[in-house]
Write an enzyme that holds these catalytic residues in place. Sequence first.
Site, PDB file in Angstrom:
ATOM      1  N   CYS A  90       0.832  -1.307   0.071  1.00  0.00           N
ATOM      2  CA  CYS A  90       0.040  -0.019  -0.005  1.00  0.00           C
ATOM      3  C   CYS A  90       0.993   1.253   0.133  1.00  0.00           C
ATOM      4  CB  CYS A  90      -1.059   0.036   1.272  1.00  0.00           C
ATOM      5  SG  CYS A  90      -1.925   1.435   1.335  1.00  0.00           S
ATOM      6  N   CYS A 253      -3.143   7.176  -4.585  1.00  0.00           N
ATOM      7  CA  CYS A 253      -2.985   5.656  -4.572  1.00  0.00           C
ATOM      8  C   CYS A 253      -1.545   5.188  -5.168  1.00  0.00           C
ATOM      9  CB  CYS A 253      -4.003   5.042  -5.444  1.00  0.00           C
ATOM     10  SG  CYS A 253      -4.042   3.276  -5.048  1.00  0.00           S
TER      11      CYS A 253
HETATM   12  O1  PYC Z   1      -1.979   3.795  -1.813  1.00  0.00           O
HETATM   13  O2  PYC Z   1      -1.365   1.913  -2.695  1.00  0.00           O
HETATM   14  C1  PYC Z   1      -2.042   2.804  -2.303  1.00  0.00           C
HETATM   15  C2  PYC Z   1      -3.603   2.224  -1.971  1.00  0.00           C
HETATM   16  C3  PYC Z   1      -4.019   1.049  -1.941  1.00  0.00           C
HETATM   17  C4  PYC Z   1      -5.511   1.321  -1.394  1.00  0.00           C
HETATM   18  C5  PYC Z   1      -5.682   2.517  -0.949  1.00  0.00           C
HETATM   19  N1  PYC Z   1      -4.319   3.203  -1.308  1.00  0.00           N
END
Ligand code: PYC
Length: 332
Positions: A90, A253
């Site tokens: 993550c 993300c």
């Molecule tokens: O930042 O990799 C990330 C992530 C995965 C799910 C929510 N954020």
Amino acid sequence: MLKGTFFCVDAHTCGNPVRLVTSGHPHLLGDNMSDKRQHFLREYDWIRKALMFEPRGHDMMSGAFLYPPCSDSADASILFIETSGCLPMCGHGTIGTITAAIESGLLTAKTPGQLIIDVPAGQIKIDYQQTGEKVDWVKIYNVAAYLAHQDQILDIPGLGTLKVDVSYGGNYYVIVDPQANFPGLRHWSAGDILKWSPIVREVAQQQLSCIHPDDPTVNGVSHVLWTGDTISDGSDGANAVFYGDKAIDRSPCGTGTSARLAQLYTKGLLSVGDEYTHESIIGSQFVGRIEAETTVGDHKAIMPSIKGWARIIGKNAITVDDNDPYAFGFQV
Ligand code: PYC
């Protein structure tokens, strides 16, 4: 009976929550974080449910436990927890965990500004900049990312067909670019994304096999990444990433950005050395970069990096008592 008290440092990375749990770590068996993740899921998943779901958490909640390193070269290990389970990797969780851990004195780098961290998806390298007690930014040199499936047609009941790619950046992402049945994320409401994402994920799961060549416990499409127009100065692309049952990432993300870089690289739209500023649904930004080429199994792959920031927002002592009917959370 009191099942546990968990002290936590609560933070957010570019808008998405990170709850760093600083006490109550279960003892996990295994030589690496992938094995320890499996042990946690088998025996201690109640801790994740209690700390992530309502009433102690919410749909977007995610967090982490910091553990001692599994390998000689690492400084520490991270186990990620969130509403959907324990992710192999993550990005926003790592940026928040490193920031909260350094600022709280829970982690000290042997070489200031540099760390090596074991995660279930492999090993990552970290650079960070600190001014006084505050961490200004964290850059993750992520695990290898690759495009697993290209130009696949999914028949989505009620919506029609979508042409999608599936890319790995630490988790497997269905990536949906604007097209006839999807006008782009700025033309859809958050409600539209929450409505269609689980269906797209389900259809992709049934149709497309995703098993990581180096670790078969890392498998299955878990996230849907919708793209569209940018709203913030300097952004090269925008995304809304759906995860769990009802979550849209408020950060850009990290694993999604890595998957996006691998997709654009494989399609000839980015090269080694290129930077890509990726914005989230709320316009917050990560800077992604293609650091190098590599391979994953038979796939052409990249080594991506992601740079972003996090802020601590509070400290928590969360109790879980099984005389509370909602001790292990609920979802509506
Ligand atoms: O930042 O990799 C990330 C992530 C995965 C799910 C929510 N954020």
